[in-house]
Write an enzyme that holds these catalytic residues in place. Structure first.
Site, PDB file in Angstrom:
ATOM      1  N   ASN A 198     -20.221  10.482 -14.641  1.00  0.00           N
ATOM      2  CA  ASN A 198     -19.204   9.443 -14.462  1.00  0.00           C
ATOM      3  C   ASN A 198     -18.671   9.052 -15.844  1.00  0.00           C
ATOM      4  O   ASN A 198     -19.396   8.448 -16.629  1.00  0.00           O
ATOM      5  CB  ASN A 198     -19.843   8.247 -13.747  1.00  0.00           C
TER       6      ASN A 198
ATOM      7  N   CYS B 234     -13.546   1.753 -14.254  1.00  0.00           N
ATOM      8  CA  CYS B 234     -13.385   3.110 -13.679  1.00  0.00           C
ATOM      9  C   CYS B 234     -12.025   3.302 -13.008  1.00  0.00           C
ATOM     10  O   CYS B 234     -11.590   4.434 -12.801  1.00  0.00           O
ATOM     11  CB  CYS B 234     -14.505   3.403 -12.687  1.00  0.00           C
TER      12      CYS B 234
ATOM     13  N   HIS C   4     -12.141   9.665  -8.580  1.00  0.00           N
ATOM     14  CA  HIS C   4     -13.029   9.212  -9.646  1.00  0.00           C
ATOM     15  C   HIS C   4     -14.395   9.865  -9.403  1.00  0.00           C
ATOM     16  O   HIS C   4     -14.902   9.871  -8.288  1.00  0.00           O
ATOM     17  CB  HIS C   4     -13.141   7.691  -9.593  1.00  0.00           C
TER      18      HIS C   4
HETATM   19  O1  UT7 Z   1     -18.062   4.168 -11.393  1.00  0.00           O
HETATM   20  C1  UT7 Z   1     -18.165   2.919 -10.797  1.00  0.00           C
HETATM   21  C2  UT7 Z   1     -18.657   3.047  -9.461  1.00  0.00           C
HETATM   22  N1  UT7 Z   1     -20.057   3.350  -9.456  1.00  0.00           N
HETATM   23  C3  UT7 Z   1     -20.544   3.947  -8.405  1.00  0.00           C
HETATM   24  O2  UT7 Z   1     -19.789   4.284  -7.567  1.00  0.00           O
HETATM   25  C4  UT7 Z   1     -22.038   4.114  -8.292  1.00  0.00           C
HETATM   26  C5  UT7 Z   1     -22.426   3.875  -6.881  1.00  0.00           C
HETATM   27  N2  UT7 Z   1     -23.817   4.008  -6.599  1.00  0.00           N
HETATM   28  C6  UT7 Z   1     -24.475   5.202  -6.602  1.00  0.00           C
HETATM   29  O3  UT7 Z   1     -23.911   6.208  -6.930  1.00  0.00           O
HETATM   30  C7  UT7 Z   1     -25.898   5.222  -6.122  1.00  0.00           C
HETATM   31  O4  UT7 Z   1     -26.228   3.997  -5.505  1.00  0.00           O
HETATM   32  C8  UT7 Z   1     -26.941   5.532  -7.228  1.00  0.00           C
HETATM   33  C9  UT7 Z   1     -26.836   6.977  -7.639  1.00  0.00           C
HETATM   34  C10 UT7 Z   1     -26.693   4.615  -8.418  1.00  0.00           C
HETATM   35  C11 UT7 Z   1     -28.360   5.300  -6.698  1.00  0.00           C
HETATM   36  O5  UT7 Z   1     -28.607   6.077  -5.556  1.00  0.00           O
HETATM   37  P1  UT7 Z   1     -29.289   5.399  -4.276  1.00  0.00           P
HETATM   38  O6  UT7 Z   1     -29.493   6.480  -3.312  1.00  0.00           O
HETATM   39  O7  UT7 Z   1     -28.397   4.253  -3.880  1.00  0.00           O
HETATM   40  O8  UT7 Z   1     -30.676   4.938  -4.853  1.00  0.00           O
HETATM   41  P2  UT7 Z   1     -31.283   3.463  -4.976  1.00  0.00           P
HETATM   42  O9  UT7 Z   1     -30.583   2.686  -6.021  1.00  0.00           O
HETATM   43  O10 UT7 Z   1     -31.349   2.879  -3.609  1.00  0.00           O
HETATM   44  O11 UT7 Z   1     -32.746   3.793  -5.481  1.00  0.00           O
HETATM   45  C12 UT7 Z   1     -33.663   4.559  -4.681  1.00  0.00           C
HETATM   46  C13 UT7 Z   1     -34.956   4.748  -5.458  1.00  0.00           C
HETATM   47  C14 UT7 Z   1     -35.500   3.473  -6.063  1.00  0.00           C
HETATM   48  O12 UT7 Z   1     -36.893   3.501  -5.908  1.00  0.00           O
HETATM   49  P3  UT7 Z   1     -37.620   2.637  -4.744  1.00  0.00           P
HETATM   50  O13 UT7 Z   1     -37.237   1.219  -4.999  1.00  0.00           O
HETATM   51  O14 UT7 Z   1     -37.072   3.191  -3.460  1.00  0.00           O
HETATM   52  O15 UT7 Z   1     -39.055   2.946  -4.983  1.00  0.00           O
HETATM   53  C15 UT7 Z   1     -35.152   3.575  -7.521  1.00  0.00           C
HETATM   54  O16 UT7 Z   1     -36.057   2.887  -8.348  1.00  0.00           O
HETATM   55  O17 UT7 Z   1     -34.732   5.643  -6.566  1.00  0.00           O
HETATM   56  C16 UT7 Z   1     -35.271   5.050  -7.754  1.00  0.00           C
HETATM   57  N3  UT7 Z   1     -34.464   5.516  -8.899  1.00  0.00           N
HETATM   58  C17 UT7 Z   1     -34.735   6.655  -9.570  1.00  0.00           C
HETATM   59  N4  UT7 Z   1     -35.698   7.579  -9.410  1.00  0.00           N
HETATM   60  C18 UT7 Z   1     -35.687   8.622 -10.263  1.00  0.00           C
HETATM   61  C19 UT7 Z   1     -33.346   4.954  -9.429  1.00  0.00           C
HETATM   62  N5  UT7 Z   1     -32.910   5.695 -10.444  1.00  0.00           N
HETATM   63  C20 UT7 Z   1     -33.742   6.760 -10.552  1.00  0.00           C
HETATM   64  C21 UT7 Z   1     -33.780   7.880 -11.399  1.00  0.00           C
HETATM   65  N6  UT7 Z   1     -34.769   8.784 -11.219  1.00  0.00           N
HETATM   66  N7  UT7 Z   1     -32.872   8.093 -12.378  1.00  0.00           N
END
Ligand code: UT7
Length: 318
Positions: free
Chosen positions: A275, A113, A245
């Site tokens: 992204n 990225c 980004h």
């Molecule tokens: O380009 C390179 C750099 N990349 C980034 O900068 C990405 C950085 N990270 C992020 O943008 C975020 O961490 C995400 C968008 C990937 C995730 O958001 P989050 O608020 O950190 O969510 P999480 O990973 O902590 O997941 C929260 C919950 C989980 O469920 P439990 O364990 O709390 O029951 C996941 O299983 O959300 C669940 N989950 C989803 N639910 C519905 C994860 N993906 C999904 C989804 N739909 N697509």
């Protein structure tokens, strides 16, 4: 002073646009979750026959036209991608051939990225040192090809596309003012692809521990933005636009807050493009140039963070 000035910008997207609602029909997710956690509403996905190089060629042609130069004026092509058409040769040489350029320097840069910031910095150095006069700097990706479409935690986040800038080495007060790049290879396991030519002999799929990447992103981006401002002799108040980004709207908001920058100065396209890895910064830059937000003379700061980890920033006067 000999500087790399931006003569023109261009971008290209695949024909097919996929909304969150459409994705929710094949994976266990909802439009509400994706919008609330990421700001993404849709993304573009390459069809068969649309490739990283074909998108790059589309973006390059538009940038060349916008710059008002001929393709044969280009003597350097630096293409940032983590999803090349072939393991080798470089996608940059495919772009060169498609543009009908018989001889120039052409190579790919790989920093995921952050790839466009690395490519811009390398091209800027080569232009300022006199190795080239006019450069095409491209970020192009087809991440849809390396996504695990059954992993809802990653497949909703990415899209395909390409963006390009034409740079020219000229005596000027405008152009690239400073660039700063970083890498910390200890974090390989937080964002990676589980395959490769030298390990599995396969292309592999993207894997990410999103929450941990998020935490590092906000800290690293704020640090490198401050660093590039100091290097360019600028203050936060001098910035007209930040082109970040486009990974997650929440990362953009948190970084802006950390720096004390108003949200109106941040170019945001993650809602439409998701992204697109190395393509996201030049794609957002071109969007804001073509819709009239970024004007000649504006101070623009670019930044990105991605797999490796790698991160970087650039300050320029458009
Ligand atoms: O380009 C390179 C750099 N990349 C980034 O900068 C990405 C950085 N990270 C992020 O943008 C975020 O961490 C995400 C968008 C990937 C995730 O958001 P989050 O608020 O950190 O969510 P999480 O990973 O902590 O997941 C929260 C919950 C989980 O469920 P439990 O364990 O709390 O029951 C996941 O299983 O959300 C669940 N989950 C989803 N639910 C519905 C994860 N993906 C999904 C989804 N739909 N697509």
């Amino acid at each position: 002073m000999r500087r790399s000035i931006v003569l023109g910008t261009g971008s290209a997207l695949p024909k097919r646009r996929i909304t969150n609602e459409e994705l929710a029909q094949s994976v266990d997710t909802t439009d509400e979750w994706i919008v609330e956690r990421t700001g993404i509403r849709s993304r573009y996905v390459a069809a068969e026959g649309e490739t990283t190089a074909s998108l790059a060629v589309g973006a390059a042609r538009r940038a060349i036209e916008h710059a008002g130069v001929e393709a044969t004026d280009i003597d350097l092509i630096v293409l940032a991608t983590a999803t090349p058409d072939q393991t080798f040769p470089s996608s940059a040489t495919k772009v060169q051939a498609a543009l009908g350029i018989k001889d120039c320097i052409a190579f790919d840069v790989h920093a995921v990225c952050t790839g466009f910031l690395y490519a811009l910095s390398v091209a800027d150095s080569m232009l300022r040192s006199g190795n080239a006069q006019k450069a095409l700097v491209i970020g192009a990706e087809t991440f849809s090809r390396i996504l695990d479409w059954e992993d809802r935690a990653t497949c909703v986040l990415f899209g395909d596309g390409a963006g390009a800038l034409v740079l020219s080495a000229e005596e000027s007060e405008s152009g690239v003012l400073a660039t700063r790049l970083h890498a910390d290879g200890r974090h390989n396991d937080l964002l990676f692809v589980d395959g490769g030519p030298s390990t599995t002999g396969t292309v592999g799929k993207l894997r990410m521990k999103g929450r941990e990447v998020f935490r590092h992103a906000v800290v690293n981006l704020a640090d490198v933005l401050n660093e590039v401002l100091v290097a360019a002799g600028l203050n936060t108040g001098d910035i007209d636009w930040v082109v970040p980004h486009q990974a997650n709207a929440r990362i953009l908001d948190a970084t802006a807050k950390k720096l004390g920058l108003p949200a109106e100065k941040i170019v945001m396209t993650v809602d439409r493009h998701a992204n697109t890895s190395a393509a996201s910064v030049p794609l957002a830059f071109d969007t804001a140039v073509k819709d009239g937000r970024i004007k000649r003379g504006d101070v623009v700061v670019l930044e990105a963070m991605g797999g490796g980890f790698t991160w970087g920033a650039a300050a320029l006067r458009y």
